[in-house]
Design an enzyme around this catalytic site. Structure first.
Site, PDB file in Angstrom:
ATOM      1  N   ASP A  11       0.847  -1.189   0.000  1.00 31.18           N
ATOM      2  CA  ASP A  11       0.000   0.000   0.000  1.00 31.18           C
ATOM      3  C   ASP A  11       0.883   1.239   0.000  1.00 31.18           C
ATOM      4  O   ASP A  11       1.832   1.338   0.772  1.00 31.18           O
ATOM      5  CB  ASP A  11      -0.891   0.026   1.249  1.00 31.18           C
ATOM      6  CG  ASP A  11      -2.014  -0.995   1.152  1.00 31.18           C
ATOM      7  OD1 ASP A  11      -2.249  -1.508   0.039  1.00 31.18           O
ATOM      8  OD2 ASP A  11      -2.647  -1.271   2.183  1.00 31.18           O
ATOM      9  N   ASP A 130     -13.873  -7.074  -4.841  1.00 31.02           N
ATOM     10  CA  ASP A 130     -14.038  -7.272  -3.399  1.00 31.02           C
ATOM     11  C   ASP A 130     -15.455  -7.788  -3.184  1.00 31.02           C
ATOM     12  O   ASP A 130     -16.406  -7.122  -3.591  1.00 31.02           O
ATOM     13  CB  ASP A 130     -13.879  -5.949  -2.630  1.00 31.02           C
ATOM     14  CG  ASP A 130     -12.477  -5.352  -2.776  1.00 31.02           C
ATOM     15  OD1 ASP A 130     -11.554  -6.093  -3.163  1.00 31.02           O
ATOM     16  OD2 ASP A 130     -12.324  -4.143  -2.501  1.00 31.02           O
TER      17      ASP A 130
END
Lengths: 252, 200
Positions: A11, A130
Site C-alpha cells: 500500500d 471485493d
C-alpha cells in the site's frame, strides 16, 4: 509447468509504503522501490502497488513513483488505486507499469473494462473484485469502498462479465476472510477458477504457509496475494516457496 | 555498444530499455529511424499487442523490410517473436517469415484437471536450451510469460516450454533470435539472457 505465483501487495500513500516495517538491508524503510527490489530478490513472482492516497492532488506523484519502480524492479508489477478512465491507465502504462488493476470504477462503468482491454490489451487489465458472502441469501455480494458499500453485482456473474469484456486476470478479495488470517475463501476461489478461463489471484486470509498450500490445491488459484504477513516478516518468501515445493506445488 | 530498440505502436517498450540500463548498457535508443536501426550493434524488437494490427503498422511504415534486412544480432520479444514467424492465427495474418513456423492459439484441454488458463500468465521453465543465447546453467530455469498464442516446434527451436503442449519458447536462425517470454521481466535469469545477447 506454469508455477503458482506469490505476490506481495504494497500500500502506497504519498509515495511511501504504508506498512513499511523494519527490513534489514533496506536503507529507506518506507521506499516502495527499495522494498519492491527486496521482495523481487527474495523470490516474489510479481508485485502489486496500491495507491491508497486519499486526495486527487496527492495522487499526481504516483506516476513518478511508478517510473522509479519500473527502473528498479526486474519482475512484473501491477499498479492500482484511483484509476477511473483510459487516460489514467495510459499515464501508468507510459510510466512503465506492466498491468493496472481497476475495481470500483469497473463496477460503476463496466464498459471501462472493455475499453481498457481494447486499447491496451487484456494482459494489461486486472479487475479486482471485493466481495462479501451473505449468509442470509447465500450469495457473494460485490462491494466497493473497501467493503463498506454493497452493490447490485454478484461475484460469479460479475467475474464472468469482466472476462467476456476482456479482463486478463481477476484479483478476488474475500471481505469475510481479509485480515482474519484463517485462510483464503477456497470454495469460492475454486468455483471461480473452474468456471473462468483467465487466471485468478486470491487475496484475503493468508495467516500461515499452509493457507497458501490450500489456496493452490483446494482453491485452485493461480496466484496468492498477501500484505501484512510478508511486511511483518511472519512468513519469509524463500521459506514459503520451499514449503510449497515440498508439498508438491510448482513454484519458481 | 549501441543498442537500438525498434519503436512502433507496441506496448511497454520502456521496460526493455529499463532492463538494459539495469545490466549496465549505456547506449540504448528507442528509435524508428532506419539508419539508426541499421547501424546499431544490436537490435531489439519488443512488442505487446495484437498481431494483425501491428503487422499492418510495420508494413505501412516500411519497418518490415528494414527488420528483414538487418545483419547484426536481432532479438524479438513476445509479440516481436510471433511477428518474426510465418503466419499468426491472431487476426489470420502473414508475418515477417524469418522463422518458417506458424503461430497458433492455445486450446485448453478437456477435461482440464490442472486448471490451465489462457492467457498463460506467469513463470514457466525453459528446457532443451540451445547456445549461444542460453548458457547451460539456465536449463530448467523459470522465466516470465504472458501470451495466448504460441510458435510451434521446428528445427530453429532454441528452447522448449510446456503449456497445454510443448512449444517454441524461443527461436534462433542466423542472426535472428527471439523469445516468447519477457527477459526484461524475468529477474536475474532474464538479465543473464540479455547479457548473453549483448555479448554475441
Amino acid at each position: 509447468m506454469l508455477a503458482k505465483r506469490i505476490i506481495p501487495c504494497l500500500d502506497i500513500r504519498n509515495g511511501q509504503t504504508v506498512k513499511g516495517v523494519n527490513f534489514v538491508n533496506i536503507r529507506e524503510v518506507g521506499d516502495p522501490v527499495e522494498l519492491g527490489a527486496y521482495y523481487a530478490q527474495q523470490g516474489a513472482d510479481e508485485l502489486v502497488f496500491l495507491d491508497i492516497t486519499a486526495s486527487h492532488e496527492e495522487r499526481k506523484t504516483f506516476p513518478d513513483l511508478v517510473r522509479r519502480i519500473a527502473q528498479g524492479v526486474n519482475i512484473p508489477f501491477t499498479v492500482g488505486g484511483g484509476i477511473s478512465e483510459l487516460k489514467d491507465a495510459d499515464i501508468l502504462l507510459s510510466a512503465g507499469a506492466d498491468k493496472i488493476s481497476i475495481n470500483s470504477s469497473a463496477v460503476r462503468n463496466p464498459q471501462l473494462v472493455s475499453d481498457m482491454a481494447h486499447n491496451f490489451g487484456s494482459q494489461f487489465v486486472v479487475v479486482a473484485i471485493d466481495a462479501r458472502f451473505d449468509e442470509t441469501s447465500g450469495e457473494w455480494i460485490v462491494t466497493v469502498k473497501g467493503g463498506r458499500e454493497a452493490t447490485e453485482k454478484r461475484l460469479f456473474s460479475w467475474a464472468k462479465e469482466v472476462q467476456e469484456r476482456g479482463a486478463g486476470e481477476i484479483l478476488f478479495t474475500s471481505m469475510n476472510h481479509d485480515g482474519v488470517k484463517q485462510g483464503f475463501a477456497n470454495e469460492a476461489l475454486a468455483k471461480l477458477s473452474t468456471e473462468l478461463s483467465i487466471p485468478i489471484i486470491a487475496s484475503g486470509g493468508a495467516g500461515k504457509m499452509e493457507h497458501f498450500k490450500d489456496v493452490f490445491t483446494i482453491g485452485k488459484a493461480d496466484a496468492g496475494l498477501a500484505a501484512s504477513i510478508f511486511h511483518f516478516k511472519e512468513i519469509a518468501i524463500p521459506d514459503l516457496k520451499e514449503y510449497l515445493r515440498n508439498n508438491g506445488i510448482t513454484v519458481r | 555498444m549501441q543498442i537500438a530498440i525498434v519503436k512502433y505502436n507496441a506496448g511497454n517498450i520502456r521496460s526493455v530499455s529499463n532492463a538494459l540500463e539495469r545490466i549496465g548498457c549505456r547506449d540504448v535508443h528507442i528509435t524508428d529511424d532506419i539508419a539508426a536501426l541499421q547501424s546499431a550493434d544490436k537490435v531489439i524488437f519488443p512488442g505487446v499487442g495484437e498481431a494483425s494490427t501491428t503487422m499492418k503498422h510495420l508494413r505501412s511504415t516500411g519497418l518490415d523490410k528494414v527488420i528483414l534486412g538487418l545483419k547484426q544480432p536481432v532479438l524479438g520479444i513476445c509479440l516481436g517473436m510471433q511477428l518474426m514467424c510465418n503466419h499468426s492465427e491472431e487476426g489470420d495474418v502473414d508475418c515477417l517469415g524469418i522463422f518458417p513456423v506458424n503461430v497458433r492459439r492455445f486450446i485448453l484441454p478437456t477435461p482440464n484437471p490442472d486448471n490451465l488458463k489462457i492467457p498463460q500468465m506467469g513463470w514457466n521453465t525453459i528446457n532443451n536450451l540451445k547456445q549461444p543465447l542460453f548458457s547451460p546453467e539456465l536449463e530448467g530455469k523459470f522465466v516470465y510469460f504472458v501470451h495466448s498464442y504460441y510458435a510451434e516446434l521446428c528445427e530453429y527451436t532454441a528452447s522448449i516450454t510446456h503449456h497445454t503442449l510443448d512449444y517454441s519458447s524461443s527461436l534462433h536462425k542466423d542472426n535472428f533470435y527471439a523469445t516468447q517470454f519477457h527477459p526484461e521481466k524475468s529477474g536475474s535469469v532474464g538479465e543473464t539472457i540479455l547479457r548473453n545477447f549483448i555479448a554475441l
